[in-house]
Motif scaffolding. Structure first.
Motif, PDB file in Angstrom:
ATOM      1  N   THR A 180       5.954  -2.233  10.836  1.00  0.00           N
ATOM      2  CA  THR A 180       5.752  -0.827  11.202  1.00  0.00           C
ATOM      3  C   THR A 180       5.463  -0.713  12.699  1.00  0.00           C
ATOM      4  O   THR A 180       6.030   0.125  13.399  1.00  0.00           O
ATOM      5  N   ILE A 181       4.590  -1.599  13.181  1.00  0.00           N
ATOM      6  CA  ILE A 181       4.192  -1.564  14.593  1.00  0.00           C
ATOM      7  C   ILE A 181       5.379  -1.918  15.489  1.00  0.00           C
ATOM      8  O   ILE A 181       5.686  -1.209  16.450  1.00  0.00           O
ATOM      9  N   ALA A 182       6.072  -3.005  15.137  1.00  0.00           N
ATOM     10  CA  ALA A 182       7.221  -3.442  15.939  1.00  0.00           C
ATOM     11  C   ALA A 182       8.324  -2.383  15.911  1.00  0.00           C
ATOM     12  O   ALA A 182       8.980  -2.117  16.922  1.00  0.00           O
ATOM     13  N   GLY A 183       8.489  -1.759  14.747  1.00  0.00           N
ATOM     14  CA  GLY A 183       9.518  -0.721  14.590  1.00  0.00           C
ATOM     15  C   GLY A 183       9.255   0.469  15.495  1.00  0.00           C
ATOM     16  O   GLY A 183      10.170   0.993  16.136  1.00  0.00           O
ATOM     17  N   PHE A 184       7.993   0.881  15.565  1.00  0.00           N
ATOM     18  CA  PHE A 184       7.656   2.018  16.431  1.00  0.00           C
ATOM     19  C   PHE A 184       7.927   1.672  17.889  1.00  0.00           C
ATOM     20  O   PHE A 184       8.477   2.460  18.647  1.00  0.00           O
ATOM     21  N   GLU A 185       7.531   0.463  18.275  1.00  0.00           N
ATOM     22  CA  GLU A 185       7.688   0.039  19.667  1.00  0.00           C
ATOM     23  C   GLU A 185       9.161   0.073  20.073  1.00  0.00           C
ATOM     24  O   GLU A 185       9.527   0.576  21.134  1.00  0.00           O
ATOM     25  N   LYS A 186      10.001  -0.442  19.181  1.00  0.00           N
ATOM     26  CA  LYS A 186      11.437  -0.487  19.444  1.00  0.00           C
ATOM     27  C   LYS A 186      11.993   0.941  19.558  1.00  0.00           C
ATOM     28  O   LYS A 186      12.736   1.265  20.480  1.00  0.00           O
ATOM     29  N   PHE A 187      11.584   1.791  18.605  1.00  0.00           N
ATOM     30  CA  PHE A 187      12.053   3.178  18.593  1.00  0.00           C
ATOM     31  C   PHE A 187      11.653   3.895  19.886  1.00  0.00           C
ATOM     32  O   PHE A 187      12.476   4.524  20.541  1.00  0.00           O
ATOM     33  N   ALA A 188      10.369   3.784  20.257  1.00  0.00           N
ATOM     34  CA  ALA A 188       9.870   4.519  21.424  1.00  0.00           C
ATOM     35  C   ALA A 188      10.606   4.088  22.685  1.00  0.00           C
ATOM     36  O   ALA A 188      11.071   4.918  23.461  1.00  0.00           O
ATOM     37  N   LYS A 189      10.740   2.770  22.863  1.00  0.00           N
ATOM     38  CA  LYS A 189      11.389   2.276  24.080  1.00  0.00           C
ATOM     39  C   LYS A 189      12.845   2.715  24.175  1.00  0.00           C
ATOM     40  O   LYS A 189      13.315   3.085  25.239  1.00  0.00           O
ATOM     41  N   SER A 190      13.555   2.670  23.038  1.00  0.00           N
ATOM     42  CA  SER A 190      14.980   3.015  23.114  1.00  0.00           C
ATOM     43  C   SER A 190      15.164   4.528  23.197  1.00  0.00           C
ATOM     44  O   SER A 190      16.194   5.017  23.630  1.00  0.00           O
ATOM     45  N   ASN A 191      14.145   5.268  22.779  1.00  0.00           N
ATOM     46  CA  ASN A 191      14.274   6.716  22.741  1.00  0.00           C
ATOM     47  C   ASN A 191      13.947   7.405  24.061  1.00  0.00           C
ATOM     48  O   ASN A 191      14.367   8.530  24.293  1.00  0.00           O
ATOM     49  N   PHE A 192      13.160   6.733  24.902  1.00  0.00           N
ATOM     50  CA  PHE A 192      12.730   7.367  26.153  1.00  0.00           C
ATOM     51  C   PHE A 192      13.896   7.859  26.991  1.00  0.00           C
ATOM     52  O   PHE A 192      13.887   8.965  27.490  1.00  0.00           O
ATOM     53  N   VAL A 193      14.907   7.004  27.127  1.00  0.00           N
ATOM     54  CA  VAL A 193      16.036   7.339  27.995  1.00  0.00           C
ATOM     55  C   VAL A 193      16.707   8.621  27.523  1.00  0.00           C
ATOM     56  O   VAL A 193      16.908   9.553  28.301  1.00  0.00           O
ATOM     57  N   SER A 194      17.004   8.680  26.203  1.00  0.00           N
ATOM     58  CA  SER A 194      17.710   9.867  25.717  1.00  0.00           C
ATOM     59  C   SER A 194      16.825  11.112  25.776  1.00  0.00           C
ATOM     60  O   SER A 194      17.306  12.207  26.059  1.00  0.00           O
ATOM     61  N   LEU A 195      15.520  10.944  25.548  1.00  0.00           N
ATOM     62  CA  LEU A 195      14.616  12.098  25.651  1.00  0.00           C
ATOM     63  C   LEU A 195      14.577  12.637  27.079  1.00  0.00           C
ATOM     64  O   LEU A 195      14.602  13.839  27.301  1.00  0.00           O
ATOM     65  N   LYS A 196      14.519  11.721  28.046  1.00  0.00           N
ATOM     66  CA  LYS A 196      14.468  12.150  29.448  1.00  0.00           C
ATOM     67  C   LYS A 196      15.758  12.855  29.852  1.00  0.00           C
ATOM     68  O   LYS A 196      15.732  13.854  30.565  1.00  0.00           O
ATOM     69  N   GLU A 197      16.887  12.314  29.384  1.00  0.00           N
ATOM     70  CA  GLU A 197      18.173  12.961  29.689  1.00  0.00           C
ATOM     71  C   GLU A 197      18.223  14.348  29.059  1.00  0.00           C
ATOM     72  O   GLU A 197      18.671  15.312  29.674  1.00  0.00           O
ATOM     73  N   PHE A 198      17.747  14.435  27.819  1.00  0.00           N
ATOM     74  CA  PHE A 198      17.755  15.719  27.118  1.00  0.00           C
ATOM     75  C   PHE A 198      16.856  16.722  27.843  1.00  0.00           C
ATOM     76  O   PHE A 198      17.184  17.897  27.964  1.00  0.00           O
TER      77      PHE A 198
END
Length: 380
Positions: A165-183
């Motif tokens: 669960t912890i590792a999954g969140f970390e992976k999600f957050a890191k990969s999501n930052f770029v698209s969130l910032k672009e959005f």
């Protein structure tokens, strides 16, 4: 799947929630010879009575850092990011105040943080919060707080599911930052363009009405164009923009909390290295070998051994404390903190989408109304 918050019973102490009020108000600009800054009033009431303190943005930064260090891997709400330019624009100050207000109100919902010395000093302590720097705690002070506040996470070893669960969140957050910032940039552009479009449409509507009435006067045709309602409405994209700005900051703060476990692991490892170093030193001393430093020392062999043994005992105590805190921290993150965060995000997203969609809907109803009315008239 992820554990749900319901799986774990959490006692959020309700003792003082009933009469607890806290807010950040009254931002004002102060200038002295060397600097210019904004001060905010933090005021409220709890079961200890009322409180009021004047704090700067840097004090909030300091407080948040202390909470993260002294309550490792506990979620600490975000504060607005630092900004270099435009710090004194009233719009900026107000949006910063709102977010600082959100920060203290969220902390007041987490009783262990609210009653923590760091926070109490912030709302009741010395005028100069910098004096609170001494509040940084060692692992041996952190451990008893963890065992007393979070004892339900101290019972068991950390399961693989929680680690995932912890590792999954970390992976999600890191990969999501770029698209969130672009959005965020996309939404910002649309928001500004939309303001412009509205402004143009209002002008268009007025002009059309003028032209039509002149035209009608001459040709004697009926009035067909139905002007757009000139009521000022909230820009739907503003809602979306505010949400995404906060979302990026909030995800960052949760990621910071999750990544703090590496810091704990590293500190524990350093303590373990010290232990093996002290053990080697003791066996050397016992076998009669001594370093140059020890030869020059005025202490006897026995004194050297016992002072090294004392250091060794201290480090071993620290390692035990680290192991305990890390275990509680990982259990809390995997079983409580992250599922709770996920639930909160889902709820916030739904609320935002309700606002956004209903604003968008009423926006297009305005156009629709104008078009429908004009169509009816032109067909009659």
């Amino acid at each position: 799947g992820m554990e749900t918050v319901e799986d774990i019973t959490i006692e959020e102490s309700k003792d003082s929630r009933s009469c607890l009020r806290i807010c950040v108000t009254n931002p004002s600009i102060r200038e002295d010879t060397l600097s210019k800054y904004v001060i905010y009033t933090v005021q409220g009431l709890d079961n200890q009575g009322d409180f009021e303190r004047v704090r700067r943005y840097t004090d909030f930064v300091k407080l948040r850092m202390l909470l993260i260090e002294n309550w490792p891997t506990c979620y600490v709400p975000p504060i607005p990011p630092k900004q270099v330019i435009g710090n004194f624009a009233s719009q900026f100050i107000e949006s910063r105040r709102k977010m600082l207000n959100h920060f203290v109100s969220k902390i007041s919902e987490l009783s262990y943080l609210y009653h923590a010395e760091e926070f109490q000093q912030f709302i009741r302590g010395p005028e100069d919060y910098e004096k609170a720097t001494s509040l940084k705690q060692s692992i041996c002070s952190i451990e008893p707080k963890f065992t007393s506040n979070f004892e339900e996470f101290n019972q068991e070893e950390v399961s693989d599911q929680r680690i995932q669960t912890i590792a999954g969140f970390e992976k999600f957050a890191k990969s999501n930052f770029v698209s969130l910032k672009e959005f965020k940039e996309t939404v910002k552009t649309v928001k500004l363009q939309y303001e412009q479009f509205r402004y143009l449409m209002n002008g268009f509507s007025k002009k059309f009405t003028e032209v039509e009435s002149q035209y009608l006067n001459y040709f004697g045709t009926v009035n067909i164009f139905t002007p757009l309602s000139a009521e000022a409405q909230e820009n739907p994209f503003e809602t979306l923009y505010e949400w995404i700005k906060f979302e990026i900051v909030d995800l960052k703060s949760m990621l910071q909390v999750v990544e703090h476990r590496y810091f704990l692991d590293n500190e524990k490892y350093k303590a373990e290295c010290k232990v093996s170093e002290y053990n080697k030193r003791i066996s050397k001393l016992q076998s009669g070998k001594s370093s140059i430093k020890q030869m020059l020392s005025t202490k006897s062999k026995e004194q050297n051994i016992s002072s090294t043994e004392a250091k060794l005992a201290q480090k071993e105590k620290e390692i035990k404390a680290f192991s305990m805190v890390i275990r509680i921290a990982l259990n809390r993150l995997g079983a409580y903190e992250l599922p709770k965060f996920q639930e909160k995000k889902t709820k916030e997203y739904k609320t935002m989408m309700q606002q956004f969609s209903s604003l968008l809907q009423s926006e297009f109803q305005t156009f629709n109304h104008s078009a429908e009315e004009s169509l009816k008239k032109s067909q009659s």
